[in-house]
Design an enzyme around this catalytic site. Structure first.
Site, PDB file in Angstrom:
ATOM      1  N   ARG A   1       0.838  -1.209   0.000  1.00 47.20           N
ATOM      2  CA  ARG A   1       0.000   0.000   0.000  1.00 47.20           C
ATOM      3  C   ARG A   1       0.874   1.261   0.000  1.00 47.20           C
ATOM      4  O   ARG A   1       0.637   2.198  -0.754  1.00 47.20           O
ATOM      5  CB  ARG A   1      -0.923   0.009   1.215  1.00 47.20           C
TER       6      ARG A   1
ATOM      7  N   ASP B   1      -0.616  -6.421  -3.306  1.00 49.10           N
ATOM      8  CA  ASP B   1      -2.026  -6.234  -2.950  1.00 49.10           C
ATOM      9  C   ASP B   1      -2.736  -5.602  -4.136  1.00 49.10           C
ATOM     10  O   ASP B   1      -2.187  -5.580  -5.251  1.00 49.10           O
ATOM     11  CB  ASP B   1      -2.169  -5.398  -1.664  1.00 49.10           C
TER      12      ASP B   1
ATOM     13  N   HIS C   1      -7.145  -9.623  -3.076  1.00 46.76           N
ATOM     14  CA  HIS C   1      -6.092  -8.635  -2.793  1.00 46.76           C
ATOM     15  C   HIS C   1      -4.927  -8.802  -3.758  1.00 46.76           C
ATOM     16  O   HIS C   1      -3.763  -8.760  -3.365  1.00 46.76           O
ATOM     17  CB  HIS C   1      -5.591  -8.797  -1.347  1.00 46.76           C
TER      18      HIS C   1
ATOM     19  N   CYS D   1      -8.404 -16.053 -11.175  1.00 48.75           N
ATOM     20  CA  CYS D   1      -9.361 -17.037 -11.687  1.00 48.75           C
ATOM     21  C   CYS D   1      -8.785 -18.450 -11.544  1.00 48.75           C
ATOM     22  O   CYS D   1      -7.791 -18.775 -12.192  1.00 48.75           O
ATOM     23  CB  CYS D   1      -9.657 -16.733 -13.154  1.00 48.75           C
TER      24      CYS D   1
ATOM     25  N   ASP E   1      -7.241 -13.869   2.633  1.00 48.83           N
ATOM     26  CA  ASP E   1      -8.275 -13.096   3.330  1.00 48.83           C
ATOM     27  C   ASP E   1      -9.215 -12.406   2.354  1.00 48.83           C
ATOM     28  O   ASP E   1      -8.863 -12.119   1.216  1.00 48.83           O
ATOM     29  CB  ASP E   1      -7.617 -12.037   4.236  1.00 48.83           C
ATOM     30  N   GLU E   2     -10.389 -12.153   2.854  1.00 51.54           N
ATOM     31  CA  GLU E   2     -11.384 -11.291   2.208  1.00 51.54           C
ATOM     32  C   GLU E   2     -11.659 -11.646   0.750  1.00 51.54           C
ATOM     33  O   GLU E   2     -11.897 -10.778  -0.072  1.00 51.54           O
ATOM     34  CB  GLU E   2     -10.958  -9.818   2.351  1.00 51.54           C
TER      35      GLU E   2
ATOM     36  N   CYS F   1     -14.372 -21.125 -14.714  1.00 47.13           N
ATOM     37  CA  CYS F   1     -14.617 -21.617 -13.350  1.00 47.13           C
ATOM     38  C   CYS F   1     -15.694 -22.697 -13.373  1.00 47.13           C
ATOM     39  O   CYS F   1     -15.606 -23.698 -12.656  1.00 47.13           O
ATOM     40  CB  CYS F   1     -15.040 -20.475 -12.428  1.00 47.13           C
TER      41      CYS F   1
ATOM     42  N   TYR G   1      -3.649  -4.627  15.698  1.00 51.32           N
ATOM     43  CA  TYR G   1      -3.655  -3.866  14.451  1.00 51.32           C
ATOM     44  C   TYR G   1      -3.108  -2.460  14.697  1.00 51.32           C
ATOM     45  O   TYR G   1      -3.826  -1.539  15.061  1.00 51.32           O
ATOM     46  CB  TYR G   1      -5.071  -3.852  13.845  1.00 51.32           C
TER      47      TYR G   1
ATOM     48  N   ASP H   1      -2.098  -0.363  12.620  1.00 53.65           N
ATOM     49  CA  ASP H   1      -2.504   0.697  11.685  1.00 53.65           C
ATOM     50  C   ASP H   1      -3.602   1.563  12.303  1.00 53.65           C
ATOM     51  O   ASP H   1      -3.781   2.706  11.899  1.00 53.65           O
ATOM     52  CB  ASP H   1      -2.946   0.139  10.321  1.00 53.65           C
TER      53      ASP H   1
ATOM     54  N   TRP I   1      -0.761  -2.474   8.469  1.00 56.46           N
ATOM     55  CA  TRP I   1      -1.384  -2.216   7.165  1.00 56.46           C
ATOM     56  C   TRP I   1      -1.200  -0.742   6.838  1.00 56.46           C
ATOM     57  O   TRP I   1      -1.367   0.121   7.707  1.00 56.46           O
ATOM     58  CB  TRP I   1      -2.864  -2.598   7.216  1.00 56.46           C
TER      59      TRP I   1
ATOM     60  N   GLU J   1      -2.527   1.478   4.321  1.00 55.96           N
ATOM     61  CA  GLU J   1      -3.370   2.352   3.497  1.00 55.96           C
ATOM     62  C   GLU J   1      -3.261   3.803   3.972  1.00 55.96           C
ATOM     63  O   GLU J   1      -3.308   4.735   3.179  1.00 55.96           O
ATOM     64  CB  GLU J   1      -4.851   1.946   3.604  1.00 55.96           C
TER      65      GLU J   1
END
Ligand code: TNX
Length: 713
Positions: A341, A370, A433, A465, A496-497, A512, A601, A603, A652, A654
């Site tokens: 980031r 990311d 990410h 993909c 993650d995410e 897929c 965390y 950040d 992190w 950002e």
């Protein structure tokens, strides 16, 4: 496309000396972000608030001057009104060359101009009553300060300003703290010598298991006749020698002709390779470690014994006799940084290693890619760094963040880490990410879509993909190159995410769908089917990682990920879901790393109003909350022994836009985490930690390292 063109213009104008514009307005609230980003000369004439209500954009004028006005060179506030310059107001704005402060301000807050290293001269108005800690620390080009009044000048306010020669005092002499000019001028340092008082109780962080003052005569450093060390400890011997020469009267040869020595040795009978025993008295210094790492941690403890309560570097004559026995509570104590980031220049990254080692962290985890950028050279895929290594902007900060690490640099970092017993763990995020990879190689995503780099925080719906054969090949090739560069036994695979909604992007993709048929996935519902695809991708990559590269996979825990491959390490990161992650680790018989957002965390701001004041809606994370982390999370001794892998703090980035702000977010909370991960539970006490903390914060500031002082007010 248009947006990119504009960002390129901003980037160029920030670099060129003659371009850019001036702004003459009351306040910045109504100025467009694009205008702020190119303004080089700014004059504000309105009222400047010190605080603003929480928001995702904007914040105070100060915050916008610091984070959004990335080309700012000259700031004129002579006609603005303000009560103070708040803490961190223009923290690490390296390009700022001159500032005229508002008349009538009462205070300049701590670190207001930390590392503003293009400012040469500053006039402190007569109204200023106080200049806070580290306000101008590391202003490396500051030559002249004019005090029109007589403020109280706090610790480290003008520390590390090596060119500061001209201090003009118009009124009576300001009330300088004796630590105000450390590393700056010698004339005030006479006062400092008087401060060399030996502190009676050691201020060691993390707190060792056993510390006993021995009832023997002290060690006299000048009496030591050299350092004796096992052959395998030449690195540790060199490091000890450097510390003793810098901080004590040790010269390598005893003037008194006594035979005391410093001795370093490996003692395999110690319970843990990282354990050590330290003894010091008039007969000498003796550090035994379970391995070289244990000896090194013993030396780090010694370094802390040499700090006085001011954190100053005055040379020591003696060390009171002491006996310390110590060993870590958890195996891995790591800090994760996020150069994806916000790029961390290589030298700044390197500088973090010994800093972490001082507090017995033994791993630095690099989040190398990311959605916003890709930061690691991969020889087989040169476009990754050619087109994806400049993060164009981040939310309202239209400041580009360019840069990547070469493989050669990373090998240098690994070797540097080995010297300090800090292993370097690389991360390759998948399947989410990873927009930076998709941006360079569109065939990595469903339908081969052209995808721009992400310029805001949050989660992208663009995933790798799993149906494209290229994806698996790409991941294996990249992992192979990472394995050649990073000898560490672990590789972090992200994970993650990438649930709902992003996973939905796989539902409509013909590749897929074909893969689901090929794998014989009998449809349940799209969500469940897509998770099975994600498991397939991980299984393939993990098998390769383990069987071909001999590495242990790590990943961020997600509740939908029901089965975790044996032998891996899962990271419990989601606030409030640590128990679920631990249960899942126990069920799958894998290890768990504790980095719950509600303790680890970094950040997040440490207190309301602390940096980053404007962000995506982060909660605050206090020092006390970090300290309160129980690494066993209330589980039994068997869990601690067999399942707990360690503790990790995350940075992190950002909202962290300069390297100096990384240490700002890390300290002091990182010290609290170091103690949680290392010290026995019955040796931990928050009030005592706070007592021991002060000399460390002073030591860090003395060395020009930014730390958050938010809770100290
Ligand atoms: C969640 S923590 C993320 C990161 C963000 C972070 C911000 C984790 C595994 N994923 O991508 O940077 O929140 O705090």
């Amino acid at each position: 496309m248009k947006k990119y063109f504009f960002l390129l213009l901003i980037y160029i104008s920030a670099l060129l000396p003659s371009s850019g514009q001036s702004l003459n307005v009351a306040n910045l609230h109504d100025v467009a972000l694009e205008e702020m980003a190119v303004a080089r000369d700014i004059k504000l004439t309105g009222k400047l608030e010190a605080h603003a209500p929480w928001s995702k954009r904007g914040g105070t004028d100060w915050r916008q001057l610091r984070d959004c006005c990335c080309a700012l060179r000259h700031l004129d506030l002579s006609q603005a009104t303000a009560e103070c310059v708040p803490a961190n107001a223009l923290h690490s704005r390296h390009h700022l060359q001159s500032i005229v402060l508002p008349q009538g301000i009462k205070e300049i807050g701590s670190q207001a101009f930390f590392s503003c290293d293009s400012i040469e001269e500053i006039i402190i108005p007569a109204s200023v009553e106080k200049i806070g800690q580290s306000a101008f620390n590391l202003c490396r080009r500051l030559r002249k300060v004019v005090f029109e009044g007589a403020p109280k000048v706090e610790d480290f306010a003008f520390a590390n300003c090596p060119l500061l020669q001209d201090i003009v005092v118009k009124d009576s002499r300001p009330k300088f703290s004796v630590l105000a000019f450390i590393g700056t001028r010698s004339i005030y340092e006479e006062d400092l010598m008087a401060l060399d008082t030996l502190s009676s109780s050691p201020n060691i962080i993390p707190q060792p298991a056993v510390v006993r003052r021995a009832n023997r005569l002290p060690l006299d450093w000048a009496d030591l006749n050299g350092i004796k060390a096992d052959k395998a400890l030449s690195n540790e011997k060199r490091i000890l020698e450097a510390i003793l020469r810098e901080s004590t009267e040790y010269s390598g040869h005893s003037l008194a002709g006594t035979k005391g020595v410093a001795s370093l040795s490996i003692d395999p009978s110690l319970s843990d390779p990282e354990a050590y025993v330290l003894d010091a008295d008039m007969a000498g210094l003796n550090i035994r470690g379970g391995s070289a790492a244990g000896v090194y941690w013993g030396i780090m403890t010694l370094r802390q014994l040499l700090l006085d309560s001011n954190g100053s570097s005055t040379r020591r004559y003696t060390l009171a006799a002491i006996h310390i026995e110590d060993q870590p509570r958890t195996h891995i104590r790591e800090i994760m940084v996020d150069p994806a980031r916000t790029f961390i220049p290589f030298d700044d990254l390197k500088a973090l290693v010994p800093l972490l080692a001082q507090y017995k962290f033994n791993a630095l985890h690099l989040h190398l890619s990311d959605d916003q950028a890709w930061r690691m050279e991969v020889k087989k895929y040169p476009l990754l760094t050619e087109v994806s290594s400049v993060r164009p902007a981040m939310d309202d900060m239209l400041t580009p963040s360019p840069g990547y690490y070469t493989q050669k640099q990373m090998k240098e970092l690994v070797a540097w880490g080995e010297q300090h017993h800090v292993m370097i763990i690389p991360e390759l995020e998948m399947p989410g990410h990873e927009v930076a990879a998709v941006h360079a190689y569109p065939q990595l995503t469903c339908g081969g879509k052209e995808t721009p780099l992400r310029t805001i925080c949050g989660v992208s719906n663009e995933l790798l993909c799993p149906g494209s054969a290229f994806t698996l090949q790409f991941l294996k090739d990249v992992l192979k190159e990472y394995a050649d560069v990073f000898p560490c036994p672990y590789v972090h695979l992200g994970g993650d995410e990438a649930g709902q909604p992003p996973l939905g992007s796989w539902t409509e993709c013909p590749d897929c769908q074909a893969l689901k048929t090929r794998l014989g996935i009998s449809p349940v519902n799209n969500r469940a089917d897509n998770w099975r695809l994600q498991k397939y991708l991980f299984d393939e990559v993990i098998t390769y990682l383990r069987d071909d590269l001999g590495k242990t996979p790590m990943y961020w825990y997600e509740p939908d990920f029901k089965e975790i491959q044996p032998g891996s390490v899962t990271f419990a990161w989601r606030g409030g879901q640590t128990d679920a992650a631990i249960d899942s680790a126990l069920k799958n018989k894998v290890k768990v790393m504790l980095c719950p957002g509600d303790h680890c965390y970094f950040d997040y701001p440490m207190a309301p109003g602390d940096m980053p004041e404007v962000n995506w809606g982060m909660p605050t994370l206090s020092l006390k909350k970090t300290y309160a982390l129980d690494p066993a999370f209330g589980r039994d001794a068997q869990f601690e022994k067999e399942t707990l892998f360690g503790v990790a703090g995350t940075l992190w980035s950002e909202s962290i836009n300069t390297p100096e702000r990384i240490t700002y977010q890390l300290f002091p909370r990182g010290l609290a985490l170091a103690e949680a991960g290392w010290s026995p539970a019955d040796r931990r006490n928050y009030d005592d930690f706070l007592r021991r903390l002060r000399p460390h914060l002073n030591d860090l500031q003395r060395r020009g390292i930014s730390v958050s002082l938010a809770e100290e007010k």
